[in-house]
Design an enzyme around this catalytic site. Sequence first.
Site, short mmCIF file in Angstrom:
data_model
loop_
_atom_site.label_atom_id
_atom_site.label_comp_id
_atom_site.label_asym_id
_atom_site.label_seq_id
_atom_site.Cartn_x
_atom_site.Cartn_y
_atom_site.Cartn_z
N GLU A 28 -9.66 6.02 2.83
CA GLU A 28 -10.52 4.96 3.37
C GLU A 28 -9.61 3.79 3.72
OE1 GLU A 28 -9.72 5.17 0.28
OE2 GLU A 28 -9.35 3.09 -0.30
N SER A 53 1.81 -9.80 -1.05
CA SER A 53 1.37 -8.41 -0.90
C SER A 53 1.59 -7.81 0.49
CB SER A 53 -0.10 -8.28 -1.30
OG SER A 53 -0.91 -9.17 -0.57
N LYS A 84 0.80 -1.21 0.00
CA LYS A 84 0.00 0.00 0.00
C LYS A 84 0.84 1.28 0.00
CE LYS A 84 -4.33 -1.70 0.53
NZ LYS A 84 -4.16 -3.06 0.97
C1 LIG Z 1 -5.11 -4.10 0.98
C2 LIG Z 1 -4.45 -5.37 0.78
C3 LIG Z 1 -4.83 -6.25 -0.26
C4 LIG Z 1 -6.00 -6.01 -1.14
O1 LIG Z 1 -5.98 -4.82 -1.85
P1 LIG Z 1 -5.62 -4.78 -3.39
O2 LIG Z 1 -5.92 -3.38 -3.77
O3 LIG Z 1 -6.50 -5.76 -4.08
O4 LIG Z 1 -4.19 -5.10 -3.52
C5 LIG Z 1 -4.09 -7.40 -0.44
N1 LIG Z 1 -3.05 -7.72 0.36
C6 LIG Z 1 -2.68 -6.92 1.37
C7 LIG Z 1 -1.53 -7.33 2.23
C8 LIG Z 1 -3.35 -5.72 1.63
O5 LIG Z 1 -2.97 -4.93 2.63
#
Ligand SMILES: *Cc1c(COP(=O)(O)O)cnc(C)c1O
Length: 398
Positions: free
Chosen positions: A110, A377, A88
């Site tokens: 948000e 992610s 993020k």
């Molecule tokens: C916010 C988040 C997601 C989902 O958001 P995307 O916009 O689809 O990437 C996925 N993995 C993690 C670790 C997150 O913090």
Amino acid sequence: MGKNKPGYFGEFGGRYAPEILTEALEELESTYNKLKNDKKFKKELAYYLKNYVGRPSPLTFAERLTKEWGGARIWLKREDLNHTGAHKINNAIGQALLARHMGKKRIIAETGAGQHGLATATVGAMFGLETIIYMGAVDVKRQNLNAKKITMLGAKILPVTSGEATLKEATSEAMRDWALNVSTTHYIVGSAIGPHPFPTIVRDLQAIIGLEAKKQFRKVADKLPDAVVACVGGGSNAIGMFHEFIKEKKVLLFGAEAGGLGSKPGEHSATITYGKTGFIHGTKTLIIQDEFGQIVPAHSVSAGLDYPGVGPQHAHLAKSSRVDYRMVTDEQAIASFLEVSRIEGIIPALETAHAFYVAKDVAKSLGKKKDLIICLSGRGDKDVEEVLRIMAGGGAHE
Ligand SMILES: *Cc1c(COP(=O)(O)O)cnc(C)c1O
């Protein structure tokens, strides 16, 4: 976007925002179009990504998972190692810089799982900007550590109690704030959603994930990977991971969306599998809705995937069959969460655990001597308590 109107991905996307936001969206679009090719801006962004976020994130060969799954070699793009623990921050830093260039001293965002709120509060502190985070009251409770960190960083959380009191309502509330305060405020949208130009800006800022991964993999293997897998909530880590590979037709792309508890409306967040075309938060995309076109509340064990829409480019990539989107249930995601923790020594976010589940299937069907990259992610510290609670028989949260 190619030949289409700007802001459209095939039939999806566009700008369906209230008129009061038109000026702000146009200002953002023209500022972004100027800055994205500006040498000084690019240098500034690269500086913070390296020295503050810690980029480039490593590409780790997952030796033990590769052996355990017995198929393709598994590689992990380590967004979990970024400052604040997820992808993020790539987007939050870039948009905070845009805000600074537009002379805006107040930022709002948000947040669902709290990861985007945390990233925004972090860059708000670092750049000295007044920061307001809209978070569903339910999420404030289930992601309490992130909520506390956001406050610690000097940002203010405004809990949203309407509707399901989760991400969708928080997003609506942030849009309302923006409409009232556009002259002083930039709204840092946290995923590849919302009216044009947000899906494009967020994608471009996250595209560094795939760009680095491609280079890093070429360096060690001197070729392209055979497959790439990412989880999809709004779709920002996935589109960031995919962007460089979309044009490489030989690379198979897979998205993992939240199948939740089952196939009934209200039990899942599987927008691409079950969604129908409609409008949400200023964009035309696939949405989970009932027969009357009412948006149905989403469910996922992972707060970050709990959104009834999806980024418009993903809707297009699904329709054009460039990406294969698969559903993963809460139970399967938790099994992967535990497996990856114990086998690889990495506790992934519950969101990311969905990607691991799909990757396991894909790795097996690809077979040996093939290579698969997973977008890791984010890290799972925020989910440990929730997983332990569910394992103790607590059942998934509402
Ligand atoms: C916010 C988040 C997601 C989902 O958001 P995307 O916009 O689809 O990437 C996925 N993995 C993690 C670790 C997150 O913090």
